[in-house]
Enzyme design. Structure first.
Site, mmCIF file in Angstrom:
data_model
loop_
_atom_site.group_PDB
_atom_site.id
_atom_site.type_symbol
_atom_site.label_atom_id
_atom_site.label_comp_id
_atom_site.label_asym_id
_atom_site.label_seq_id
_atom_site.Cartn_x
_atom_site.Cartn_y
_atom_site.Cartn_z
ATOM 1 N N HIS A 83 -0.618 -20.987 -0.650
ATOM 2 C CA HIS A 83 0.465 -20.109 -0.220
ATOM 3 C C HIS A 83 1.356 -19.690 -1.385
ATOM 4 O O HIS A 83 1.793 -18.542 -1.458
ATOM 5 C CB HIS A 83 1.304 -20.793 0.860
ATOM 6 C CG HIS A 83 0.636 -20.848 2.202
ATOM 7 N ND1 HIS A 83 -0.441 -21.648 2.470
ATOM 8 C CD2 HIS A 83 0.884 -20.171 3.351
ATOM 9 C CE1 HIS A 83 -0.834 -21.493 3.721
ATOM 10 N NE2 HIS A 83 -0.034 -20.585 4.285
ATOM 11 N N LYS A 130 6.556 -1.861 2.034
ATOM 12 C CA LYS A 130 5.330 -1.309 2.622
ATOM 13 C C LYS A 130 4.189 -2.308 2.433
ATOM 14 O O LYS A 130 3.260 -2.120 1.642
ATOM 15 C CB LYS A 130 4.991 0.055 2.012
ATOM 16 C CG LYS A 130 4.069 0.890 2.909
ATOM 17 C CD LYS A 130 4.043 2.333 2.441
ATOM 18 C CE LYS A 130 3.079 3.169 3.271
ATOM 19 N NZ LYS A 130 3.513 3.337 4.672
ATOM 20 N N LEU A 182 11.054 1.272 7.464
ATOM 21 C CA LEU A 182 10.411 1.796 6.269
ATOM 22 C C LEU A 182 11.145 3.050 5.793
ATOM 23 O O LEU A 182 11.506 3.908 6.596
ATOM 24 C CB LEU A 182 8.958 2.134 6.561
ATOM 25 C CG LEU A 182 8.122 2.523 5.345
ATOM 26 C CD1 LEU A 182 7.985 1.346 4.389
ATOM 27 C CD2 LEU A 182 6.755 3.009 5.784
ATOM 28 N N TYR A 206 0.839 -1.201 0.000
ATOM 29 C CA TYR A 206 0.000 0.000 0.000
ATOM 30 C C TYR A 206 0.868 1.242 0.000
ATOM 31 O O TYR A 206 2.064 1.191 0.290
ATOM 32 C CB TYR A 206 -0.951 -0.003 1.197
ATOM 33 C CG TYR A 206 -0.312 0.305 2.536
ATOM 34 C CD1 TYR A 206 -0.444 1.569 3.119
ATOM 35 C CD2 TYR A 206 0.418 -0.659 3.224
ATOM 36 C CE1 TYR A 206 0.134 1.854 4.346
ATOM 37 C CE2 TYR A 206 0.999 -0.380 4.446
ATOM 38 C CZ TYR A 206 0.858 0.873 5.003
ATOM 39 O OH TYR A 206 1.445 1.159 6.218
ATOM 40 N N ARG A 224 -7.137 -20.244 -2.914
ATOM 41 C CA ARG A 224 -6.193 -20.083 -1.819
ATOM 42 C C ARG A 224 -5.085 -21.137 -1.847
ATOM 43 O O ARG A 224 -5.334 -22.331 -1.822
ATOM 44 C CB ARG A 224 -6.918 -20.142 -0.474
ATOM 45 C CG ARG A 224 -6.013 -19.740 0.698
ATOM 46 C CD ARG A 224 -6.732 -19.806 2.033
ATOM 47 N NE ARG A 224 -5.905 -19.262 3.089
ATOM 48 C CZ ARG A 224 -4.903 -19.918 3.685
ATOM 49 N NH1 ARG A 224 -4.621 -21.151 3.313
ATOM 50 N NH2 ARG A 224 -4.200 -19.334 4.643
ATOM 51 N N GLU A 248 11.416 2.398 14.760
ATOM 52 C CA GLU A 248 10.491 3.360 14.169
ATOM 53 C C GLU A 248 9.151 3.230 14.860
ATOM 54 O O GLU A 248 8.965 2.382 15.735
ATOM 55 C CB GLU A 248 10.333 3.112 12.669
ATOM 56 C CG GLU A 248 9.803 1.737 12.322
ATOM 57 C CD GLU A 248 9.763 1.477 10.829
ATOM 58 O OE1 GLU A 248 9.645 2.451 10.054
ATOM 59 O OE2 GLU A 248 9.839 0.293 10.441
ATOM 60 N N ARG A 307 8.645 4.308 -4.153
ATOM 61 C CA ARG A 307 8.563 3.272 -3.113
ATOM 62 C C ARG A 307 7.529 2.209 -3.475
ATOM 63 O O ARG A 307 7.723 1.026 -3.206
ATOM 64 C CB ARG A 307 8.245 3.902 -1.757
ATOM 65 C CG ARG A 307 8.295 2.898 -0.612
ATOM 66 C CD ARG A 307 8.169 3.569 0.738
ATOM 67 N NE ARG A 307 6.878 4.228 0.890
ATOM 68 C CZ ARG A 307 6.532 4.941 1.964
ATOM 69 N NH1 ARG A 307 7.396 5.097 2.966
ATOM 70 N NH2 ARG A 307 5.345 5.513 2.056
#
Length: 287
Positions: free
Chosen positions: A102, A149, A207, A33, A100, A182, A52
């Site tokens: 992995h 992220k 990050l 995101y 589904r 952070e 990014r």
């Protein structure tokens, strides 16, 4: 006012927006995101966020869903449709919808894209900054690729809840050496006892904050002393000032850590000045 969201190629009413039950973001947190601050209807620090985003997608081997030019159009349209003058626009890209498993889908499926936008009360935000807020510390318990992220944010959510339950706005993660890494949704800064600005270096798998990077450019332009050097919780409590940076918080003074006042317990002159300078720069460079 009705809100709108972009979901996989079309805008729909926010209350009716939905993704498939087998979206890998929903089932496996297999996605990334980005969040852009919006000033006067424009995207702040746009280039840095795009850079990014592409890096995060590449690190997870997720295909780019569209060109930067096309994605810019979508983001701006989300801002326009939601009548956001000052606020935030959120983008999420997952690996897509597949049965589904992995392992990655083979053959690959199209990435899934969601965009939402919301307004922020800048006057209320400025009042909080003038008052200063608090942080608490929690043990570092996240995965070793915090430079990506990722939408896998359960440790961050738990840390934020711990902060809220203790009357704080943010939680700072502390590693096994006692060093602050952070915040749960921000980068951590202090003005140390010698007057130097300090923040953790990004080689520590934190990050690579875009607001952090932009602020460093502001700091360089002001000729202020700065070092990318970790600090302990005790050093932070003994610092002259502390603050956090992020697209949502911008530059936000911190006046107490684990209930201990930082400096005189009020927002310091350096953080207050940097907030004003950053906002001015962000507004001027927004697209």
């Amino acid at each position: 006012m009705s809100r709108f969201a972009y979901v996989n190629g079309r805008f729909v009413r926010h209350g009716q927006a939905a993704v498939h039950i087998e979206d890998r973001g929903y089932q496996l947190a297999d996605g990334v995101y980005e969040v852009w601050a919006v000033f006067d209807g424009k995207l702040a620090d746009a280039a840095g966020h795009f850079t990014r985003l592409w890096r995060s997608l590449d690190e997870l081997q997720i295909a780019h869903p569209m060109s930067q030019a096309a994605l810019t159009v979508v983001l701006r349209e989300a801002v326009r449709r939601n009548k956001v003058r000052d606020g935030l626009v959120y983008l999420q890209v997952t690996r897509g919808v597949a049965p589904r498993d992995h392992a990655f889908p083979n053959p690959a499926v199209p990435p899934a894209v969601v965009v939402t936008a919301k307004s922020v009360d800048r006057a209320a935000a400025e009042a909080k900054a003038a008052r200063g807020l608090s942080v608490v510390t929690v043990p570092e318990n996240r995965w070793g690729r915090c430079d990506i992220k990722s939408i896998g944010l359960l440790p961050n959510a738990l840390a934020k809840q711990a902060a809220r339950q203790r009357g704080a706005v943010e939680a700072w993660f502390v590693d096994e050496l006692g060093l602050v890494t952070e915040g749960a949704s921000s980068n951590a800064w202090i003005v140390d006892s010698e007057g130097r600005l300090r923040t953790r270096d990004t080689q520590a798998n934190i990050l690579r904050g875009i607001t952090r990077t932009s602020l460093m450019e502001v700091i360089a332009g002001e000729g202020l002393p700065i070092t990318e050097q970790p600090f302990t919780v005790e050093e932070a409590k003994a610092a002259r000032e502390a603050f956090i940076t992020g697209a949502g918080t911008l530059v936000l003074p911190i006046v107490s850590i684990d209930g201990v006042a930082v400096g005189d317990g009020k927002p310091g002159p350096v953080a207050t000045r940097l907030r004003a300078l950053y906002i001015q720069r962000a507004k001027e460079a927004a697209i």
